[in-house]
Design an enzyme around this catalytic site. Structure first.
Site, PDB file in Angstrom:
ATOM      1  CG  ASN A  89      -1.504   1.311   1.553  1.00 35.88           C
ATOM      2  OD1 ASN A  89      -2.458   1.759   0.912  1.00 35.88           O
ATOM      3  ND2 ASN A  89      -0.928   1.995   2.540  1.00 35.88           N
ATOM      4  CE1 TYR A 154       0.508   7.715  -6.820  1.00 36.64           C
ATOM      5  CE2 TYR A 154      -1.209   7.880  -8.485  1.00 36.64           C
ATOM      6  CZ  TYR A 154      -0.813   7.550  -7.205  1.00 36.64           C
ATOM      7  OH  TYR A 154      -1.721   7.033  -6.315  1.00 36.64           O
ATOM      8  CE  LYS A 158       0.369   4.060  -6.945  1.00 35.51           C
ATOM      9  NZ  LYS A 158       0.273   3.174  -5.775  1.00 35.51           N
TER      10      LYS A 158
HETATM   11  P1  NDP Z   1      -1.012   8.572   2.614  1.00 38.12           P
HETATM   12  O1  NDP Z   1      -0.117   9.651   2.119  1.00 38.12           O
HETATM   13  O2  NDP Z   1      -2.208   8.953   3.437  1.00 38.12           O
HETATM   14  O3  NDP Z   1      -0.162   7.488   3.435  1.00 38.12           O
HETATM   15  C1  NDP Z   1       0.975   6.950   2.855  1.00 38.12           C
HETATM   16  C2  NDP Z   1       1.585   5.895   3.756  1.00 38.12           C
HETATM   17  O4  NDP Z   1       2.683   5.298   3.035  1.00 38.12           O
HETATM   18  C3  NDP Z   1       2.158   6.439   5.054  1.00 38.12           C
HETATM   19  O5  NDP Z   1       1.928   5.510   6.100  1.00 38.12           O
HETATM   20  C4  NDP Z   1       3.660   6.538   4.760  1.00 38.12           C
HETATM   21  O6  NDP Z   1       4.501   6.378   5.908  1.00 38.12           O
HETATM   22  C5  NDP Z   1       3.843   5.344   3.844  1.00 38.12           C
HETATM   23  N1  NDP Z   1       5.023   5.472   3.022  1.00 38.12           N
HETATM   24  C6  NDP Z   1       5.323   6.443   2.124  1.00 38.12           C
HETATM   25  N2  NDP Z   1       6.527   6.222   1.587  1.00 38.12           N
HETATM   26  C7  NDP Z   1       7.004   5.081   2.169  1.00 38.12           C
HETATM   27  C8  NDP Z   1       8.202   4.348   2.052  1.00 38.12           C
HETATM   28  N3  NDP Z   1       9.180   4.733   1.229  1.00 38.12           N
HETATM   29  N4  NDP Z   1       8.359   3.232   2.813  1.00 38.12           N
HETATM   30  C9  NDP Z   1       7.394   2.843   3.661  1.00 38.12           C
HETATM   31  N5  NDP Z   1       6.229   3.493   3.824  1.00 38.12           N
HETATM   32  C10 NDP Z   1       6.047   4.610   3.091  1.00 38.12           C
HETATM   33  O7  NDP Z   1      -1.463   7.786   1.315  1.00 38.12           O
HETATM   34  P2  NDP Z   1      -2.841   7.036   0.935  1.00 38.12           P
HETATM   35  O8  NDP Z   1      -3.329   6.280   2.080  1.00 38.12           O
HETATM   36  O9  NDP Z   1      -3.734   7.993   0.257  1.00 38.12           O
HETATM   37  O10 NDP Z   1      -2.308   6.064  -0.221  1.00 38.12           O
HETATM   38  C11 NDP Z   1      -2.071   4.688  -0.018  1.00 38.12           C
HETATM   39  C12 NDP Z   1      -1.919   4.011  -1.370  1.00 38.12           C
HETATM   40  O11 NDP Z   1      -3.111   4.193  -2.129  1.00 38.12           O
HETATM   41  C13 NDP Z   1      -0.769   4.582  -2.218  1.00 38.12           C
HETATM   42  O12 NDP Z   1      -0.128   3.529  -2.889  1.00 38.12           O
HETATM   43  C14 NDP Z   1      -1.489   5.477  -3.208  1.00 38.12           C
HETATM   44  O13 NDP Z   1      -0.753   5.634  -4.391  1.00 38.12           O
HETATM   45  C15 NDP Z   1      -2.765   4.697  -3.404  1.00 38.12           C
HETATM   46  N6  NDP Z   1      -3.865   5.507  -3.924  1.00 38.12           N
HETATM   47  C16 NDP Z   1      -4.381   6.547  -3.187  1.00 38.12           C
HETATM   48  C17 NDP Z   1      -5.404   7.308  -3.714  1.00 38.12           C
HETATM   49  C18 NDP Z   1      -5.982   8.470  -2.983  1.00 38.12           C
HETATM   50  O14 NDP Z   1      -6.780   9.207  -3.608  1.00 38.12           O
HETATM   51  N7  NDP Z   1      -5.673   8.682  -1.706  1.00 38.12           N
HETATM   52  C19 NDP Z   1      -5.978   7.003  -5.043  1.00 38.12           C
HETATM   53  C20 NDP Z   1      -5.366   5.878  -5.712  1.00 38.12           C
HETATM   54  C21 NDP Z   1      -4.357   5.167  -5.164  1.00 38.12           C
HETATM   55  P3  NDP Z   1       4.881   7.663   6.852  1.00 38.12           P
HETATM   56  O15 NDP Z   1       3.635   7.989   7.602  1.00 38.12           O
HETATM   57  O16 NDP Z   1       5.975   7.182   7.736  1.00 38.12           O
HETATM   58  O17 NDP Z   1       5.279   8.770   5.917  1.00 38.12           O
END
Ligand code: NDP
Length: 244
Positions: A89, A154, A158
């Site tokens: 995720n 991105y 994806k």
């Molecule tokens: P958030 O920005 O709310 O959360 C992202 C999470 O990923 C955080 O817990 C962050 O950790 C973690 N993270 C980021 N980089 C790393 C890394 N290098 N290693 C480990 N952990 C990492 O994102 P979302 O919940 O919105 O997104 C989750 C997934 O869903 C993503 O893959 C996104 O592309 C996908 N997505 C989201 C959409 C949306 O509209 N929100 C739409 C389509 C897809 P930390 O807190 O420590 O920074």
């Protein structure tokens, strides 16, 4: 307690947004969850305090860093031996049109979203093969095929996750491991916090349901693909987009 009782799951990006909602649902159902996060210790500590140590283990691990992922999975194997579920995720955005995109913006997004998925999957699969069972769910995005301006990095990451998943599905099918993607549309989380009001209303007009989705609407799809019930589904992408 329910169908995930006695299951062990690794969730990346576990402490915020969609990942945290997935963890909450698995934990509420009795699953043992190992969550990976990158560096927001405050969010991690609050999450750990809420659930305690008995069911939830949080590891600070940058999924883009092959060595960190290898070490985290060595620890997971030493403590838990096998693994039932991997949810890829963790994801980031760094938008810019191609002509203005720096190579750092390009590479960082590819490193976290695509190489991160490769790294965790590579080390999770052997733990699933040991027990001839596994569920891998990767969170991709409709950006992979829509061509949203400013999201070349991105979108490529994806689309790459989908290519990885359909290949993986064939490689592990005979070990009773499935690999699928969930593709959420616009979901209200920190990831899209930076959108302007104009961008929000323009994007909402693209969605036939005329609204952004909630994390819980994504969780329902992820939990289904992560469950034993989804035993004959592999290599698929389930869209959770309000019709986008
Ligand atoms: P958030 O920005 O709310 O959360 C992202 C999470 O990923 C955080 O817990 C962050 O950790 C973690 N993270 C980021 N980089 C790393 C890394 N290098 N290693 C480990 N952990 C990492 O994102 P979302 O919940 O919105 O997104 C989750 C997934 O869903 C993503 O893959 C996104 O592309 C996908 N997505 C989201 C959409 C949306 O509209 N929100 C739409 C389509 C897809 P930390 O807190 O420590 O920074």
């Amino acid at each position: 307690m329910g169908e995930f009782e006695r299951k062990k799951a690794v969730v990346t990006g576990a402490t915020r947004g969609i990942g945290r909602a997935i963890c909450n649902a698995l934990l509420a159902d009795g699953c043992r969850v190992i969550g990976l996060y990158r560096g927001n210790h405050e969010a991690a500590e609050a999450f750990q305090a809420h659930w305690g140590d008995a069911q939830l283990t949080l590891l600070c691990c940058d999924v883009a860093d092959h060595d960190q992922v290898r070490r985290s999975f060595a620890e997971i194997e030493a403590r838990f031996d096998t693994l039932d579920i991997l949810i890829n995720n963790a994801g980031i955005r760094k938008d810019a049109i191609i002509a203005l995109m720096s190579s750092e913006q390009w590479q960082t997004v590819l490193d976290v979203n695509l190489t991160g998925t490769f790294n965790t999957t590579k080390f999770a699969v052997p733990l699933m093969m040991k027990q001839k069972y596994g569920r891998i769910v990767t969170i991709t995005s409709p950006s992979s095929h829509m061509g949203i301006q400013g999201q070349a990095n991105y979108a490529a990451s994806k689309a790459g996750q989908i290519g990885l998943t359909i290949t993986l599905a064939k490689e592990v099918a005979r070990k009773k491991i499935t690999a699928n993607c969930v593709s959420p549309g616009f979901i209200t989380t920190d990831l899209i916090d930076d959108l302007s009001d104009d961008q929000r209303s323009a994007y909402k007009k693209l969605v036939p349901m005329r609204r952004f989705g909630s994390v819980d609407e994504v969780v329902a799809a992820v939990l289904f693909l992560a469950s034993e019930k989804a035993s004959y589904i592999t290599g698929a992408t389930l869209e959770v987009t309000g019709g986008l």
